[in-house]
Design a protein around this motif. Structure first.
Motif, PDB file in Angstrom:
ATOM      1  N   PRO A 160       0.806  -1.220   0.000  1.00 20.69           N
ATOM      2  CA  PRO A 160       0.000   0.000   0.000  1.00 20.69           C
ATOM      3  C   PRO A 160       0.843   1.275   0.000  1.00 20.69           C
ATOM      4  CG  PRO A 160       0.126  -0.844   2.223  1.00 20.69           C
ATOM      5  CD  PRO A 160       1.020  -1.718   1.379  1.00 20.69           C
ATOM      6  N   TRP A 161       0.152   2.404  -0.037  1.00 17.64           N
ATOM      7  CA  TRP A 161       0.735   3.727  -0.228  1.00 17.64           C
ATOM      8  C   TRP A 161       1.270   4.359   1.042  1.00 17.64           C
ATOM      9  CZ3 TRP A 161      -2.048   6.251   3.303  1.00 17.64           C
ATOM     10  CH2 TRP A 161      -3.325   5.777   3.576  1.00 17.64           C
ATOM     11  N   ASN A 162       1.024   3.784   2.206  1.00 25.46           N
ATOM     12  CA  ASN A 162       1.233   4.593   3.418  1.00 25.46           C
ATOM     13  C   ASN A 162       2.698   4.807   3.799  1.00 25.46           C
ATOM     14  OD1 ASN A 162       1.400   1.909   4.276  1.00 25.46           O
ATOM     15  ND2 ASN A 162       0.741   2.418   6.338  1.00 25.46           N
ATOM     16  N   GLY A 197      -5.529  -1.836  -8.176  1.00 26.19           N
ATOM     17  CA  GLY A 197      -5.684  -3.125  -7.514  1.00 26.19           C
ATOM     18  C   GLY A 197      -6.652  -4.037  -8.246  1.00 26.19           C
ATOM     19  N   HIS A 198      -7.789  -3.437  -8.699  1.00 26.80           N
ATOM     20  CA  HIS A 198      -8.820  -4.295  -9.307  1.00 26.80           C
ATOM     21  C   HIS A 198      -8.447  -4.730 -10.719  1.00 26.80           C
ATOM     22  CE1 HIS A 198     -10.053  -0.215 -10.597  1.00 26.80           C
ATOM     23  NE2 HIS A 198     -10.463  -0.829 -11.684  1.00 26.80           N
ATOM     24  N   THR A 199      -7.373  -4.164 -11.284  1.00 28.50           N
ATOM     25  CA  THR A 199      -6.930  -4.591 -12.622  1.00 28.50           C
ATOM     26  C   THR A 199      -5.616  -5.394 -12.482  1.00 28.50           C
ATOM     27  OG1 THR A 199      -5.842  -2.441 -12.888  1.00 28.50           O
ATOM     28  CG2 THR A 199      -8.037  -2.674 -13.825  1.00 28.50           C
ATOM     29  N   GLY A 237      -2.014  -4.727   3.030  1.00 29.32           N
ATOM     30  CA  GLY A 237      -3.128  -3.840   2.703  1.00 29.32           C
ATOM     31  C   GLY A 237      -4.270  -4.071   3.679  1.00 29.32           C
ATOM     32  N   SER A 238      -5.471  -3.742   3.233  1.00 23.58           N
ATOM     33  CA  SER A 238      -6.627  -3.817   4.122  1.00 23.58           C
ATOM     34  C   SER A 238      -7.105  -5.264   4.287  1.00 23.58           C
ATOM     35  CB  SER A 238      -7.760  -2.965   3.553  1.00 23.58           C
ATOM     36  OG  SER A 238      -8.111  -3.467   2.278  1.00 23.58           O
ATOM     37  N   THR A 239      -7.794  -5.499   5.377  1.00 22.57           N
ATOM     38  CA  THR A 239      -8.341  -6.832   5.635  1.00 22.57           C
ATOM     39  C   THR A 239      -9.374  -7.197   4.565  1.00 22.57           C
ATOM     40  OG1 THR A 239      -7.856  -6.713   7.984  1.00 22.57           O
ATOM     41  CG2 THR A 239      -9.666  -8.175   7.344  1.00 22.57           C
ATOM     42  N   GLU A 240     -10.159  -6.213   4.109  1.00 23.96           N
ATOM     43  CA  GLU A 240     -11.178  -6.490   3.086  1.00 23.96           C
ATOM     44  C   GLU A 240     -10.510  -7.038   1.822  1.00 23.96           C
ATOM     45  OE1 GLU A 240     -10.888  -3.536   4.659  1.00 23.96           O
ATOM     46  OE2 GLU A 240     -12.631  -3.700   5.979  1.00 23.96           O
ATOM     47  N   VAL A 241      -9.462  -6.353   1.356  1.00 24.20           N
ATOM     48  CA  VAL A 241      -8.795  -6.817   0.132  1.00 24.20           C
ATOM     49  C   VAL A 241      -8.029  -8.107   0.411  1.00 24.20           C
ATOM     50  CG1 VAL A 241      -7.075  -6.242  -1.632  1.00 24.20           C
ATOM     51  CG2 VAL A 241      -8.708  -4.514  -0.896  1.00 24.20           C
ATOM     52  N   GLY A 242      -7.501  -8.251   1.613  1.00 23.69           N
ATOM     53  CA  GLY A 242      -6.821  -9.502   1.984  1.00 23.69           C
ATOM     54  C   GLY A 242      -7.719 -10.717   1.757  1.00 23.69           C
ATOM     55  N   PRO A 287       1.502   0.681  -5.404  1.00 27.86           N
ATOM     56  CA  PRO A 287       0.180   1.272  -5.159  1.00 27.86           C
ATOM     57  C   PRO A 287      -0.140   2.367  -6.173  1.00 27.86           C
ATOM     58  CG  PRO A 287       1.713   1.727  -3.334  1.00 27.86           C
ATOM     59  CD  PRO A 287       2.480   0.984  -4.353  1.00 27.86           C
ATOM     60  N   GLU A 288      -1.387   2.413  -6.603  1.00 28.23           N
ATOM     61  CA  GLU A 288      -1.766   3.376  -7.651  1.00 28.23           C
ATOM     62  C   GLU A 288      -1.673   4.822  -7.162  1.00 28.23           C
ATOM     63  OE1 GLU A 288      -3.591   0.950  -6.362  1.00 28.23           O
ATOM     64  OE2 GLU A 288      -5.727   1.402  -6.238  1.00 28.23           O
ATOM     65  N   GLU A 289      -1.836   5.038  -5.848  1.00 26.34           N
ATOM     66  CA  GLU A 289      -1.768   6.418  -5.338  1.00 26.34           C
ATOM     67  C   GLU A 289      -0.325   6.925  -5.301  1.00 26.34           C
ATOM     68  OE1 GLU A 289      -2.976   3.835  -3.721  1.00 26.34           O
ATOM     69  OE2 GLU A 289      -5.057   4.195  -3.130  1.00 26.34           O
ATOM     70  N   LEU A 296      -2.593 -10.303 -10.972  1.00 26.36           N
ATOM     71  CA  LEU A 296      -1.420 -10.933 -10.355  1.00 26.36           C
ATOM     72  C   LEU A 296      -1.843 -12.033  -9.374  1.00 26.36           C
ATOM     73  CD1 LEU A 296       1.671 -10.860 -10.026  1.00 26.36           C
ATOM     74  CD2 LEU A 296       1.410  -9.045  -8.346  1.00 26.36           C
ATOM     75  N   THR A 297      -2.843 -11.748  -8.565  1.00 25.11           N
ATOM     76  CA  THR A 297      -3.258 -12.741  -7.564  1.00 25.11           C
ATOM     77  C   THR A 297      -3.932 -13.952  -8.209  1.00 25.11           C
ATOM     78  OG1 THR A 297      -5.216 -11.406  -7.161  1.00 25.11           O
ATOM     79  CG2 THR A 297      -3.473 -11.222  -5.577  1.00 25.11           C
ATOM     80  N   GLU A 298      -4.553 -13.723  -9.359  1.00 27.09           N
ATOM     81  CA  GLU A 298      -5.228 -14.852 -10.030  1.00 27.09           C
ATOM     82  C   GLU A 298      -4.285 -15.631 -10.945  1.00 27.09           C
ATOM     83  OE1 GLU A 298      -8.425 -12.921 -12.087  1.00 27.09           O
ATOM     84  OE2 GLU A 298      -9.763 -13.001 -10.354  1.00 27.09           O
TER      85      GLU A 298
HETATM   86  P1  NAD Z   1      -5.826  -1.723   0.028  1.00 24.56           P
HETATM   87  O1  NAD Z   1      -6.074  -3.085   0.553  1.00 24.56           O
HETATM   88  O2  NAD Z   1      -6.959  -0.977  -0.572  1.00 24.56           O
HETATM   89  O3  NAD Z   1      -4.688  -1.753  -1.112  1.00 24.56           O
HETATM   90  C1  NAD Z   1      -3.411  -2.295  -0.876  1.00 24.56           C
HETATM   91  C2  NAD Z   1      -2.801  -2.733  -2.195  1.00 24.56           C
HETATM   92  O4  NAD Z   1      -3.620  -3.759  -2.745  1.00 24.56           O
HETATM   93  C3  NAD Z   1      -2.731  -1.636  -3.262  1.00 24.56           C
HETATM   94  O5  NAD Z   1      -1.540  -1.789  -4.000  1.00 24.56           O
HETATM   95  C4  NAD Z   1      -3.934  -1.925  -4.136  1.00 24.56           C
HETATM   96  O6  NAD Z   1      -3.778  -1.491  -5.459  1.00 24.56           O
HETATM   97  C5  NAD Z   1      -3.984  -3.450  -4.075  1.00 24.56           C
HETATM   98  N1  NAD Z   1      -5.304  -4.023  -4.343  1.00 24.56           N
HETATM   99  C6  NAD Z   1      -6.515  -3.472  -4.136  1.00 24.56           C
HETATM  100  N2  NAD Z   1      -7.494  -4.328  -4.531  1.00 24.56           N
HETATM  101  C7  NAD Z   1      -6.879  -5.441  -4.975  1.00 24.56           C
HETATM  102  C8  NAD Z   1      -7.352  -6.676  -5.506  1.00 24.56           C
HETATM  103  N3  NAD Z   1      -8.639  -6.947  -5.648  1.00 24.56           N
HETATM  104  N4  NAD Z   1      -6.421  -7.611  -5.841  1.00 24.56           N
HETATM  105  C9  NAD Z   1      -5.108  -7.381  -5.684  1.00 24.56           C
HETATM  106  N5  NAD Z   1      -4.610  -6.219  -5.212  1.00 24.56           N
HETATM  107  C10 NAD Z   1      -5.489  -5.253  -4.853  1.00 24.56           C
HETATM  108  O7  NAD Z   1      -5.177  -0.927   1.214  1.00 24.56           O
HETATM  109  P2  NAD Z   1      -4.788   0.595   1.282  1.00 24.56           P
HETATM  110  O8  NAD Z   1      -5.982   1.408   1.598  1.00 24.56           O
HETATM  111  O9  NAD Z   1      -3.993   0.922   0.087  1.00 24.56           O
HETATM  112  O10 NAD Z   1      -3.776   0.577   2.546  1.00 24.56           O
HETATM  113  C11 NAD Z   1      -4.207   0.720   3.852  1.00 24.56           C
HETATM  114  C12 NAD Z   1      -4.347  -0.627   4.524  1.00 24.56           C
HETATM  115  O11 NAD Z   1      -3.090  -1.293   4.582  1.00 24.56           O
HETATM  116  C13 NAD Z   1      -4.798  -0.503   5.961  1.00 24.56           C
HETATM  117  O12 NAD Z   1      -5.782  -1.458   6.216  1.00 24.56           O
HETATM  118  C14 NAD Z   1      -3.543  -0.812   6.763  1.00 24.56           C
HETATM  119  O13 NAD Z   1      -3.765  -1.286   8.061  1.00 24.56           O
HETATM  120  C15 NAD Z   1      -2.877  -1.817   5.888  1.00 24.56           C
HETATM  121  N6  NAD Z   1      -1.441  -1.940   6.203  1.00 24.56           N
HETATM  122  C16 NAD Z   1      -1.016  -3.033   6.906  1.00 24.56           C
HETATM  123  C17 NAD Z   1       0.321  -3.170   7.256  1.00 24.56           C
HETATM  124  C18 NAD Z   1       0.814  -4.367   8.036  1.00 24.56           C
HETATM  125  O14 NAD Z   1       2.021  -4.589   8.061  1.00 24.56           O
HETATM  126  N7  NAD Z   1      -0.046  -5.131   8.670  1.00 24.56           N
HETATM  127  C19 NAD Z   1       1.236  -2.184   6.875  1.00 24.56           C
HETATM  128  C20 NAD Z   1       0.768  -1.080   6.155  1.00 24.56           C
HETATM  129  C21 NAD Z   1      -0.585  -0.954   5.822  1.00 24.56           C
END
Ligand code: NAD
Length: 484
Positions: free
Chosen positions: A157-159, A215-217, A235-240, A184-186, A222-224
């Protein structure tokens, strides 16, 4: 200067999809654009990565030679720290000195994992089989080999763009994997310079392949992808959860570093002044856009008012602004989307009846700035208590005893980090056992060392980064038996 160079290069990079704008979160203006690589760029990158792996140009190198290259990467990151910091700062709006400090950590990660290249050994066993036909093999030797996953997909991610990139690339390359990296796209800018640094340091062509895109492209492709053996995702738990589903096609291995809602416990016997300052910075630094930010603070009742006042005081004293402004402590949120998301949680909290002690509003200026926000009168049923906000918003609650605060702290789907401030050593270590989190910090906060494994309990992740565990995640184990 470097920013303009990378902006020009980014525009020229080949892509196959939409043109994606890059927005400066301080001015809200477009500063760059690039073309989404999409599924086609991922296909090409995976093919290059596989070819490089099969040719043995990297995994076939002597481990000591790989180590030298990775050490050089660390040196080059350090040498180009000012440029890399300028890129991340321009992209995220974070203060330049904070961005610069991160570069040292990224360089150190490469040196740390350079050291592991020569230490990736398995185990050995003498084996005596007995009875029946097995007697033919009564004298055996067994050993294990540690072998890299051939092609790994790395998504971050971008952070903290350079740091998040280094956390994945350093161990994956040390293990000998070929990598496809989705930036990350941002924040696509620093990755362009980082991949030039890999070239300059001597990482062979095809071993580390950068793809830019959404991410959605690109991320989804890549994941598929059936040619990818493992995905390491932050990244986020939702995308995880989407990553796990997408990886099912070829049962690729998945490691996940996800979100958090980390609790901070402050006892009356703690060094209150230090606890107040660290707990405040532990949520407001980087505008709360850190995975381990302590977004729920529980305070023993006798010192509750003092701590709430202290944290609100720190919040009000922080200077928000862009990297080009004087005396700034904290930058903006990354995007309008994040701004709306953060303000959505605050507005929902207000409707639910929380008290906003300070903040709760966007700054009256350009840029995605939210005043550091402290809320009280929070209930565990509220989304403001349960959901990751990823912004400068902290929920505070009083508690009376250990059992009560442990139940409150563990009342979360997340389990990334937890902190306790107390001078009672026995209590501190008991809390460390009872808190459901992958990292617990006692009388310190926001600390990190590359030799200590980092990973989430519950829905904060699968697996670990950093330390030995951080490289093991890129290795598979083969058992070998031989008659002697
Ligand atoms: P995000 O999940 O939206 O995106 C993270 C990355 O995943 C980006 O590169 C995005 O392009 C890609 N992505 C999005 N959808 C995807 C998909 N369907 N398939 C494959 N890749 C996809 O997260 P975000 O908003 O960019 O980042 C913030 C999140 O990251 C927060 O939840 C934060 O807690 C988490 N984070 C976790 C850690 C850790 O070590 N646990 C560290 C930094 C950030």
């Amino acid at each position: 200067m470097v920013v303009q160079t990378i902006v020009d290069e980014l525009r020229k990079r080949p892509g196959y999809g939409d043109v994606i704008p890059v927005i400066d979160p301080v001015s809200e203006e477009q500063i760059a654009e690039f073309t989404d690589g999409g599924a086609k760029a991922i296909d090409e990158a995976v093919a290059r990565a596989r070819e490089a792996f099969d040719a043995g140009v990297w995994q076939g190198k002597a481990p000591g030679e790989r180590a030298k290259v990775l050490w050089r990467v660390g040196d080059l990151i350090e040498a180009r720290a000012a440029d890399l910091a300028a890129l991340d700062s321009a992209n995220t709006g974070m203060p330049l000195d904070q961005a610069e400090a991160i570069m040292g950590t990224a360089a150190e990660l490469f040196r740390y994992y350079a050291g592991w290249c020569t230490k990736l050994n398995g185990i050995a066993h003498d084996i005596q089989m007995t009875g029946g036909i097995a007697q033919m093999f009564s004298n055996m030797h067994g050993y294990t080999l540690k072998e890299p996953y051939p092609v790994v997909g790395l998504i971050y991610p971008w952070n903290g763009p350079v740091f998040n990139w280094a956390v994945k690339l350093a161990p994956a390359l040390a293990a000998g994997c070929s990598c496809v990296v989705k930036a990350p796209e941002e924040t696509p800018m620093s990755a362009v310079l980082l991949h030039k640094i890999l070239d300059e340091a001597g990482v062979p062509e095809g071993v580390a392949n950068l793809v830019q895109g959404y991410g959605h492209t690109a991320g989804k492709a890549l994941t598929e992808h059936p040619g990818v053996d493992k995905i390491a995702f932050t990244g986020s738990t939702e995308v995880g959860k989407q990553i796990v589903a997408a990886a099912a096609g070829n049962l690729k291995r998945v490691s996940l570093e996800l979100g958090g809602k980390s609790p901070v416990l402050i006892y009356e016997d703690a060094d209150i002044d230090t606890a107040v300052l660290m707990a405040a910075m532990g949520i407001f630094i980087h505008s709360g856009q850190g995975c381990i930010c302590g977004s729920r603070i529980f305070v023993q009742r006798s010192v509750y008012d003092r701590v709430v006042e202290g944290i609100a005081g720190v919040a009000n004293g922080l200077q928000l602004g862009g990297p080009k402004e004087e005396g700034v402590h904290v930058g903006p949120l990354i995007s309008e989307k994040q701004l709306k998301r953060v303000m959505g949680f605050v507005e929902e909290g207000k409707k639910d009846g929380v008290e906003v002690v300070t903040g709760g509003h966007r700054l009256d200026r350009r840029g995605y700035f939210v005043h550091p926000t402290v809320v009280t009168d929070v209930d565990p049923a509220m989304s403001l208590y349960q959901r990751e906000i990823f912004g400068p918003v902290v929920a505070m609650m009083p508690f009376d005893d250990d059992d009560e605060v442990i139940a409150l702290a563990n009342n979360s789907d997340y389990g990334l980090a937890a902190t306790a401030w107390t001078s009672n050593v026995e209590r501190a270590h008991n809390l460390a056992k009872r808190l459901q989190a992958g990292t617990v910090t006692l009388n310190c906060q926001m600390v990190f060392d590359q030799s200590m494994p980092f990973g989430g309990y519950k829905q904060s992740g699968w697996g670990h980064e950093f330390g030995r565990e951080g490289i093991e995640t890129y290795l598979q184990t083969k058992s070998v038996y031989t008659k002697i």
